[in-house]
Design a protein around this motif. Structure first.
Motif, mmCIF file in Angstrom:
data_model
loop_
_atom_site.group_PDB
_atom_site.id
_atom_site.type_symbol
_atom_site.label_atom_id
_atom_site.label_comp_id
_atom_site.label_asym_id
_atom_site.label_seq_id
_atom_site.Cartn_x
_atom_site.Cartn_y
_atom_site.Cartn_z
ATOM 1 N N ARG A 213 -5.072 5.269 -0.941
ATOM 2 C CA ARG A 213 -3.808 4.560 -1.120
ATOM 3 C C ARG A 213 -3.946 3.623 -2.313
ATOM 4 O O ARG A 213 -4.976 3.000 -2.512
ATOM 5 N N ASP A 214 -2.902 3.557 -3.112
ATOM 6 C CA ASP A 214 -2.856 2.577 -4.195
ATOM 7 C C ASP A 214 -2.358 1.259 -3.629
ATOM 8 O O ASP A 214 -1.558 1.244 -2.683
ATOM 9 N N GLU A 215 -2.827 0.155 -4.191
ATOM 10 C CA GLU A 215 -2.403 -1.169 -3.746
ATOM 11 C C GLU A 215 -1.788 -1.924 -4.907
ATOM 12 O O GLU A 215 -2.363 -1.984 -5.995
ATOM 13 N N ARG B 83 0.855 -1.192 0.000
ATOM 14 C CA ARG B 83 0.000 0.000 0.000
ATOM 15 C C ARG B 83 0.888 1.238 0.000
ATOM 16 O O ARG B 83 1.717 1.411 0.879
ATOM 17 N N PRO C 65 1.087 5.686 -1.027
ATOM 18 C CA PRO C 65 0.258 6.885 -1.188
ATOM 19 C C PRO C 65 -0.095 7.114 -2.663
ATOM 20 O O PRO C 65 0.726 6.893 -3.544
ATOM 21 N N VAL D 89 4.459 3.698 3.542
ATOM 22 C CA VAL D 89 3.995 2.496 2.857
ATOM 23 C C VAL D 89 3.846 1.378 3.877
ATOM 24 O O VAL D 89 4.411 1.430 4.959
#
Length: 70
Positions: free
Chosen positions: A20-22, A10, A12, A61
């Motif tokens: 959050r981008d995964e 995860r 930012p 992260v």
């Protein structure tokens, strides 16, 4: 069929302070090390147990097991 809960990195999202981008990772969460940023412009580095850098960027992260199978 067995359910699979993948490992997620995860990070930012550049477009939001709340989202959050995964990124799906191939190894279990315990096979990754996170080195927090140092200094005002420091970068967060995530490495696999083999030493490969899988992320080098802004943070914070985390590496987690997905709560849902997919």
């Amino acid at each position: 069929m067995r359910s699979v809960h993948p490992t997620l990195l995860r990070v930012p999202a550049w477009y939001s302070d709340n989202i959050r981008d995964e990124i799906v990772l191939p190894l279990p969460p315990e096979d990754y090390d996170i080195a927090p940023a140092e200094g005002i412009n420091g970068r967060w580095i995530v490495t696999s147990s083999s030493g490969a850098v899988v992320y080098d960027g802004i943070g914070p992260v985390d590496v987690v097991r997905s709560p849902a199978p997919f």
